[in-house]
Every structure is written in structure tokens, then in C-alpha cells.
Design a protein around this motif. Sequence first.
Motif, PDB file in Angstrom:
ATOM      1  N   GLY A 202       0.801  -1.224   0.000  1.00 48.13           N
ATOM      2  CA  GLY A 202       0.000   0.000   0.000  1.00 48.13           C
ATOM      3  C   GLY A 202       0.827   1.264   0.000  1.00 48.13           C
ATOM      4  N   GLU A 203       2.053   1.219  -0.568  1.00 49.43           N
ATOM      5  CA  GLU A 203       2.956   2.364  -0.531  1.00 49.43           C
ATOM      6  C   GLU A 203       3.047   3.094  -1.869  1.00 49.43           C
ATOM      7  OE1 GLU A 203       4.280   3.773   1.882  1.00 49.43           O
ATOM      8  OE2 GLU A 203       4.409   2.355   3.534  1.00 49.43           O
ATOM      9  N   VAL A 204       2.108   2.792  -2.797  1.00 49.85           N
ATOM     10  CA  VAL A 204       2.134   3.452  -4.101  1.00 49.85           C
ATOM     11  C   VAL A 204       0.792   4.143  -4.349  1.00 49.85           C
ATOM     12  CG1 VAL A 204       2.393   3.166  -6.590  1.00 49.85           C
ATOM     13  CG2 VAL A 204       3.754   1.745  -5.030  1.00 49.85           C
ATOM     14  N   ASN A 205       0.860   5.403  -4.732  1.00 49.39           N
ATOM     15  CA  ASN A 205      -0.319   6.191  -5.114  1.00 49.39           C
ATOM     16  C   ASN A 205      -0.231   6.423  -6.621  1.00 49.39           C
ATOM     17  OD1 ASN A 205      -2.542   7.982  -5.063  1.00 49.39           O
ATOM     18  ND2 ASN A 205      -1.169   9.741  -4.807  1.00 49.39           N
ATOM     19  N   ARG A 206      -1.106   5.808  -7.381  1.00 42.96           N
ATOM     20  CA  ARG A 206      -1.054   5.897  -8.844  1.00 42.96           C
ATOM     21  C   ARG A 206      -2.017   6.969  -9.355  1.00 42.96           C
ATOM     22  NH1 ARG A 206       1.645   1.612 -11.411  1.00 42.96           N
ATOM     23  NH2 ARG A 206       0.783   2.420 -13.356  1.00 42.96           N
ATOM     24  N   ILE A 207      -1.494   7.851 -10.180  1.00 41.83           N
ATOM     25  CA  ILE A 207      -2.306   8.874 -10.852  1.00 41.83           C
ATOM     26  C   ILE A 207      -2.082   8.693 -12.341  1.00 41.83           C
ATOM     27  CG2 ILE A 207      -2.605  11.344 -11.213  1.00 41.83           C
ATOM     28  CD1 ILE A 207      -1.722  11.780  -8.328  1.00 41.83           C
ATOM     29  N   ASP A 208      -3.165   8.368 -13.060  1.00 36.00           N
ATOM     30  CA  ASP A 208      -3.011   8.053 -14.474  1.00 36.00           C
ATOM     31  C   ASP A 208      -3.893   8.944 -15.337  1.00 36.00           C
ATOM     32  OD1 ASP A 208      -5.569   7.074 -14.098  1.00 36.00           O
ATOM     33  OD2 ASP A 208      -4.950   4.974 -14.063  1.00 36.00           O
ATOM     34  N   THR A 209      -4.056   8.531 -16.574  1.00 32.29           N
ATOM     35  CA  THR A 209      -4.813   9.311 -17.548  1.00 32.29           C
ATOM     36  C   THR A 209      -6.214   9.645 -17.051  1.00 32.29           C
ATOM     37  OG1 THR A 209      -3.573   8.305 -19.359  1.00 32.29           O
ATOM     38  CG2 THR A 209      -5.701   9.289 -19.899  1.00 32.29           C
ATOM     39  N   ASN A 210      -6.871   8.665 -16.446  1.00 29.47           N
ATOM     40  CA  ASN A 210      -8.243   8.880 -15.974  1.00 29.47           C
ATOM     41  C   ASN A 210      -8.317   9.967 -14.913  1.00 29.47           C
ATOM     42  OD1 ASN A 210      -9.307   6.888 -17.655  1.00 29.47           O
ATOM     43  ND2 ASN A 210      -8.849   5.277 -16.180  1.00 29.47           N
ATOM     44  N   ASP A 211      -7.287  10.058 -14.087  1.00 28.71           N
ATOM     45  CA  ASP A 211      -7.266  11.089 -13.044  1.00 28.71           C
ATOM     46  C   ASP A 211      -6.939  12.467 -13.626  1.00 28.71           C
ATOM     47  OD1 ASP A 211      -7.610   9.282 -10.712  1.00 28.71           O
ATOM     48  OD2 ASP A 211      -5.665   8.518 -11.360  1.00 28.71           O
ATOM     49  N   LEU A 212      -6.053  12.501 -14.623  1.00 30.78           N
ATOM     50  CA  LEU A 212      -5.548  13.774 -15.135  1.00 30.78           C
ATOM     51  C   LEU A 212      -6.503  14.452 -16.116  1.00 30.78           C
ATOM     52  CD1 LEU A 212      -1.857  12.648 -15.676  1.00 30.78           C
ATOM     53  CD2 LEU A 212      -2.582  14.407 -14.070  1.00 30.78           C
ATOM     54  N   GLN A 213      -7.267  13.658 -16.858  1.00 34.03           N
ATOM     55  CA  GLN A 213      -8.131  14.274 -17.856  1.00 34.03           C
ATOM     56  C   GLN A 213      -9.231  15.099 -17.181  1.00 34.03           C
ATOM     57  OE1 GLN A 213      -9.340  10.786 -19.955  1.00 34.03           O
ATOM     58  NE2 GLN A 213     -11.048  10.327 -18.599  1.00 34.03           N
ATOM     59  N   PHE A 214      -9.634  16.163 -17.859  1.00 28.45           N
ATOM     60  CA  PHE A 214     -10.697  17.033 -17.321  1.00 28.45           C
ATOM     61  C   PHE A 214     -12.025  16.267 -17.228  1.00 28.45           C
ATOM     62  CE2 PHE A 214      -9.081  21.518 -18.656  1.00 28.45           C
ATOM     63  CZ  PHE A 214      -8.286  21.543 -17.512  1.00 28.45           C
ATOM     64  N   SER A 215     -12.764  16.573 -16.177  1.00 27.29           N
ATOM     65  CA  SER A 215     -14.156  16.127 -16.131  1.00 27.29           C
ATOM     66  C   SER A 215     -14.987  17.111 -16.953  1.00 27.29           C
ATOM     67  CB  SER A 215     -14.651  16.090 -14.691  1.00 27.29           C
ATOM     68  OG  SER A 215     -14.732  17.412 -14.162  1.00 27.29           O
ATOM     69  N   LEU A 216     -16.221  16.743 -17.241  1.00 26.36           N
ATOM     70  CA  LEU A 216     -17.084  17.626 -18.026  1.00 26.36           C
ATOM     71  C   LEU A 216     -17.288  18.967 -17.329  1.00 26.36           C
ATOM     72  CD1 LEU A 216     -18.701  17.773 -20.626  1.00 26.36           C
ATOM     73  CD2 LEU A 216     -20.674  16.840 -19.397  1.00 26.36           C
ATOM     74  N   ASP A 217     -17.492  18.939 -16.016  1.00 28.66           N
ATOM     75  CA  ASP A 217     -17.685  20.186 -15.256  1.00 28.66           C
ATOM     76  C   ASP A 217     -16.437  21.063 -15.324  1.00 28.66           C
ATOM     77  OD1 ASP A 217     -20.216  19.394 -14.583  1.00 28.66           O
ATOM     78  OD2 ASP A 217     -19.667  18.641 -12.586  1.00 28.66           O
ATOM     79  N   GLU A 218     -15.260  20.441 -15.195  1.00 29.79           N
ATOM     80  CA  GLU A 218     -14.015  21.206 -15.268  1.00 29.79           C
ATOM     81  C   GLU A 218     -13.830  21.783 -16.663  1.00 29.79           C
ATOM     82  OE1 GLU A 218     -11.451  18.667 -11.914  1.00 29.79           O
ATOM     83  OE2 GLU A 218     -11.376  18.100 -14.040  1.00 29.79           O
ATOM     84  N   GLY A 219     -14.286  21.029 -17.682  1.00 26.55           N
ATOM     85  CA  GLY A 219     -14.182  21.526 -19.050  1.00 26.55           C
ATOM     86  C   GLY A 219     -15.027  22.764 -19.280  1.00 26.55           C
ATOM     87  N   VAL A 220     -16.221  22.771 -18.709  1.00 22.51           N
ATOM     88  CA  VAL A 220     -17.089  23.946 -18.836  1.00 22.51           C
ATOM     89  C   VAL A 220     -16.398  25.164 -18.238  1.00 22.51           C
ATOM     90  CG1 VAL A 220     -19.258  24.973 -18.061  1.00 22.51           C
ATOM     91  CG2 VAL A 220     -19.231  22.601 -18.885  1.00 22.51           C
ATOM     92  N   VAL A 221     -15.816  25.012 -17.053  1.00 22.36           N
ATOM     93  CA  VAL A 221     -15.117  26.116 -16.388  1.00 22.36           C
ATOM     94  C   VAL A 221     -13.909  26.540 -17.215  1.00 22.36           C
ATOM     95  CG1 VAL A 221     -13.836  26.779 -14.318  1.00 22.36           C
ATOM     96  CG2 VAL A 221     -15.904  25.375 -14.109  1.00 22.36           C
ATOM     97  N   PHE A 222     -13.204  25.553 -17.763  1.00 20.15           N
ATOM     98  CA  PHE A 222     -12.020  25.849 -18.573  1.00 20.15           C
ATOM     99  C   PHE A 222     -12.378  26.747 -19.763  1.00 20.15           C
ATOM    100  CE2 PHE A 222      -9.665  24.537 -22.428  1.00 20.15           C
ATOM    101  CZ  PHE A 222      -8.397  24.983 -22.092  1.00 20.15           C
ATOM    102  N   PHE A 223     -13.394  26.367 -20.526  1.00 18.77           N
ATOM    103  CA  PHE A 223     -13.780  27.164 -21.697  1.00 18.77           C
ATOM    104  C   PHE A 223     -14.320  28.529 -21.296  1.00 18.77           C
ATOM    105  CE2 PHE A 223     -13.957  22.962 -23.821  1.00 18.77           C
ATOM    106  CZ  PHE A 223     -13.125  23.251 -24.891  1.00 18.77           C
TER     107      PHE A 223
END
Length: 848
Positions: free
Chosen positions: A174-195
Amino acid sequence: MIQSKIQVPHSRKSLVSRPRLMSKFDEGLGVKLTLVSAQAGYGKTTALGEWAKQSGALVAWVALDRLDNDWTPFWNCVLSSIRERVPGFGNALGFLPESESAASFESAISAFLNELNQLNDELVVVLDDYHLIEFPAIHHALSYLLEYLPPRAHFYIASRTDLAFPTARLLAKGEVNRIDTNDLQFSLDEGVVFFRDMMKITLTDEQVAELFRQTEGWVSGLQLAAITLKRGGNIAESIRHFNGSQRDIFDFLLEEVYGHQPASMREFLLATSVLARMNRDLCQAVTGRADSQENLERLEQLNLFLIPLDDRRNWYRYHHLLSDFLQRIGSRENPELRRQSHARAAKWHESQGLDEEAIEHYIKARQTDDAVRLIERVLPELMQSKSNVLLKWIASLPESSYERKPAFELFYISKLVVDGEWNQAMGRAEQAEHRFEALKDSVPEPEWNRLMGNLCYFRGIISYLQQDLPRTSHYFELLDLYLPEGSGFQNFGSNRYQGYDQFTDLLSLANDLQVVEKFLLKRIKASETKKNYPFVGYQYLTYIMLLYEWNRLEEAERYLGQAMGREDLQSNLWIRIQLHLAFSGLQQALGKGEQAVESLTRLGMSIDSPDARIIMRRIEAEQAHLFLRQGHIRKALDWSERCGLSHMDEVFMHRFEEHLVLAKVLAAAERTEEASHLLEKLQRLAEKENRLRVRIKLLIARSTVLRHSGHLQEAFVPLGTALRLAEPAGYIRSFVDEGPEMGEMLAELLTQGQGSAHSWLPLDYIGRLLDVARNGGLKEPSPKELLTEQEAKVLYLIADGRINKEIAYELNIALDTVKFHVKNVYRKLGARNRAQAIRLGNQYGILG
């Protein structure tokens, strides 16, 4: 330049708030490793930088590049970054970035861990773009570091690929925290704010959803889409064009954005795309334009994939995707501009004293003369600190460009020897000999002799490693002719205990020991008048091992005294330690067990080296082996419990002796399954490495393990194989040092072999071994020392009136194993029944 690599990248105030992703990064403060893994364009650096600014932890940032793909520059960057946040950190770690530490990284990393353990606050070390690192020693070191990382320290590694070292054990704990594509990509709500907030574009929910469907929330794709939409008039029509893979979308969008820039800006982008990092002055030198700062600021305002590397906006870099795109465009549309840009960048870097960056650009500008000129200038310094980078440079140049540069050839050959590429090294050495011969009339005689002597030194080493002793003698005789005091290369690494894999057991590299003896005596004799010739230490060590193996102990003692009396050999740490280990083994063989252990204790107290931990580990393993030979099983077991080794470990040649001692201790403790498992792994390694003496030692160990587990007849199979392999070489001590039990096995095998069933056995050889054992080759221990710990427990239970079945239940072992132990107790005590065993046990003080 290094300051631009160790600053947390500047982030925009208008960045989209991403609490879900920031929370995911926060989880890394509870584990050792956070791995941020995704392809280019997913915002790894931006997200990590934003988190670093708001985390509240001390964050040491390292932006890696291709020049960091070597031990010294990598650790220099790490230490420099940590010291920016923790002044004075690692002042005692001057040896960590030394290239020699790569060979014995455990010492360096252990010292680094000690420094981390003294921190009072949380420390985060970020390694950005780790996929650029390919050097195996760095991977091994990081794997080791993460395994023992203290709770206050955390590593965040951003990479386009999975890590090149295993993380399964950390993951299981339990000593690894994985952050991958699914975590990094914008959610739809974040995309609205971004634009809406960042790009100032108003889109309907359906249009945002369509863009997300096409880009899968890919941050760079959305950013480029926004730039394109801001310029276009028909948003709905533009969105319909965004089709295909991410790479297709990116190329389409970049073509759109790039194509609508003014011609002067396009030229600026193409010219500066050759730069890994840039500032105003460098851009002006490359483009010849005075408006470089204005262009950089304009690109930043356009949000066009330009990343500030510091808060003062002195240094920038292009996003990797934009850089790749521009370089493809440049190679296709204007290769001459690209070449000129590299040439101008090279001159600027050289004028600033940044020779390594200049060399990279000269090579890409195809200005080989300038590249060779600079490499020649930095070669002496970088041979130790950046050998991998140097080798990459030289290999990328046409050989004709440095055929009259002997230092290049010698370095190339030395690197191949160290890397184990012996056949390739010999091929280059043969080439170099013809080139050096052609230089004879054009260079001063002392310089030419030095070149030829160094070349003969390497050819002699390669020949020895390839087990070609006649050719080895030939080249070392030439070395004596050209350089009477030997090659200067023999002193490299002399102050470190580097654990040379190929030199762990020198006898194992050659099988015809009669020829070996003649060769060694000749080399030792030739070095008697030399005052500074540490390389002869390897010949002394091999000959002392050989004399010991043949049981010529007095001669071994004499040559050992000669070697230990030479000052030049004492200056080489590895040789000095090996000589003292040989002295201890010789004392044990001469019946001086207490002196043998004491000599190792004194040796340990005298060690003053960054590699003290590795050396002590080797010394303590040898002490445990001595305890086994002296019958002190409990002391050997104590070592096995604190040494940190396990029968489940991956095995390597440089730790072979430690693993072999562990296997013997496990066998003595009746943990035969674990011992067998470890010996099988060691056997596979020995066969792969073609080490005859090592294979013989392992076969002997396997035979004793089988005997301990009650498989008496099966034990004779590996023993018989060991005898057949060892007879031509005349090995003695490998068998005799195993003690009385081996004597018994040899006697039983000799008795059986005198019948027809074992006619394949070398009976005369077995007889000679028994003669040595009976005539002082073995120290006869007392009956108390003869009993193993398990056998002593069996005797106690016999004295308590237990029958065999009860003893098996009490000790949790098989009934056949109990019968085997009872038989051994009777034999060792000279008893015929239980009553006699109990009486003799009391008489000898075993039952106390």
C-alpha cells in the motif's frame, strides 16, 4: 542553467480549480511513491506544479532532461534541489554524485537515507520526465531507496511510461499512489469552467460534451480546440472537424494554430524549437532577432504551450507536444534553418561555458569537428562523471571524425569493458591498435608508449576475462614494455569498494589451474620491483586462493604476507579487504579459529569508507561462516536474523558469498526447504555466469542440505558431480572445509564406490581428500560442538523419555527426520543405544 531545472514551474493564476485531482495528489503524502503516468499532453507537469505550490510541504523539484541520464548529473540535480529547500542537507554526501557510487549504490543511498531520517518536516521529491532516464544503476538505486524511504519523505515521479524498476512490493504494502490518464483528464464540469473562465468562450453543454467525446478530456486537445474556436467564426462547424485519434486531432489543431501565426512568429517557433530550455539571450543568438523577449511573452499570452520555468520568467520551455510538432515541421519544411539553429545554439552555450549542451547542439548541427574539439576538452572530467553521456556522443559521430583522437578510443574501450561487452571491446581494441600504429611517427615517443601501454592493459584484461591466458600474458608483457609502472587506468575506483562482479572469485574465471599457476607466478615475479602497480593485487589474490584450495597453506601464508606488505595494494580498498578476508580463512584452516574471528573484527573497526556498510555486510557474513565451521550454530543464526537477506531474494554475483553462507546457515538450522530454494537460484546464476568453482561449492552445499533433510542416497548425486568436476583442478579445501560431516560422506561414498554401482566415481581423488581430512586438514571438534541445535533438542527429548513419534510431534518434523537425527546423535557421541546417548550427553556437558 541548473536553477531552471530545480524550480517548481510557474503556474497561471487562472488555472481551473481541480480539487478532486489535488486530493489525489495529497494522498501521496501518506505513501512512499506517487507515480504520475500518462502520455504527453495530459498536464502532468502543470498539475504537479499546481499541487506543489499549494501542498504546504517542502517540495524539491527536478525537471530531468537527456543530459541527466547518468549517475553524477542525476544525483547532483536531486541534491541541489533538496538543498534549495533544506539548506545544508547532505553536506556529508559528497560521494553520492561520484560515478564510483553507481557501482556500490547501496552505500551512497544508505547515507542518503540517513540524511532523510533526520528531517523534521515532510519532504517531497518530484522527478519530472523520468522516462528520459535509462541508466540501470539509477533505476536500481531508486528501487532500493524507495524500499527503505523514511515516513517523512515522499517521491512523486512523473513519466510517460511505467517505471523501469519493479514496484510490486511497494504496491502490495500500500505504498504506491497511482495517478493516471483517468485522473488527469478534465471532467465535463471542469471543461465547462475551462472554456468559460480561462479561454473566455461560451459553449452550450452539448458542444462541450461533443468536444469531450472527441478528445476524451485530453487537456492539450481541449486547449488547442479552444485556441482554434476563439479564432474561428463558426463554432459548430469547427467542432465537427475534430475527429480521429488524439495524435490526429493534435496535429490538425496545431496546423491550424501554427498556420495562422505571422510568418515572423512561425520562423521564431521553428528556430527555437531545437532548444530544451530558452531565455531571451539564447533566443536572440539562435534567431538573430532582438524581439525575442517580446515573442516569448506573446506566446505565453496566447497560452500557446509555453511553460515558464521560474517566477521571474527568465527561462521557458515549449510543451513537449509542441516541440515535437515544430521539429517535425522544421525537418520537413526547412532542415537548413534547423541545422543553423543548432549551430547558433551550440556557439551560445559554448560562450557561456555550457560545454555539454554545446556538444549536443554541435552534433545535431553536424559540425563534427567542433563536437570532437569540445568532447576532447571535457573528456578527462566526464570519463568518471558522465561516461554514459560521453559514450552516446562518441557513438553518434562518424568514426573518421575521431580516428586520430586516441583518448576517444581508450575511453570507448574502457566503457565496454566495465559494461561487460568484452567481445565488442576486443574488436574496437584491434581497430585502435592499427590506428595507434599509424600515429607512431606523428606523436612524441613517451605519448605513443602511453597510448599503446593503455591499450595493452585493456586487451590484457579482456583476454583474462575471456579465459585466454596466453594472450593475456602477451599483452601484459607488452604493457611492461610500454609502461613499466602500469596503466594509469589501474587506479580508477581505488578508493571505493565497488564489489566487482567479475572479480568476486577470480579462480572461477579459469578452469585449467596448472596453467593459471604459471601465469600468476610470472605476473607476480614481474611486479616485484614495481612500486605503484596495484593491479598485481588481483594476481596475488587469485594465487593465494589457488594455493589455499590446493591445501598448500604455508605457501599461501607466505604470498599473503608479501601482498599485505605492499603499500600500493593497501591503497586499493577492494584488494585490501579481500586480502584480509583471505587471511581470516587461512587462520581458520590452520586451526586458529579465535584469531580468525578476531582478525575480522579488527578489520571492521578499521574501515573508513563511504562503502563501510557494504564492507561490514561482507565481513559479518564471513564471520557467520567461521561460526558455522567452528560449530557455533546459534551465533551464525543470530547473523542470519539481522543480515537482511532472505531465501526469497533475487541473487547477484557480487553477493554470492553472502547468499551461500545464508543457505548453509539455513541448512544447519534444519530449514532445508528454504536452503534448497536459495541454492537452486544460486546454481542457475553460476551456470549462467560459467563459474566452475562456484558451481562446485554449490553442489557440495546441496549435498549437505539433502543429507540434513534425511535424503542420504540422494545427497551423493550432487556430491559425486562436484567430485568429478573438481578432480581435474585438484580442489581440496572446498570439500575439507565442510567439516567432519563431509569426511563421513566421502568415506561412505568411497565404500560404496568400491562396488560396481558407483564405478564412475573418482575413487583415488576421494581417497586423497580423506587423507587430507585425517591428517590435519580438519580440526576435530568436541562432541558438544558436533551436535547441531536440532540434534541437541532431540537428545534432550530422548533424555526426557520421549519416543520417536512424540519427538516428531514436539519438534513439528517428520518421523523419518527424527530417525535421521537420532542416528546422527548416536554416531557423533559413539553411542549404541538411548541409555548410552544419555550417559555420554551428560558426560560431555551437552545435557548440562
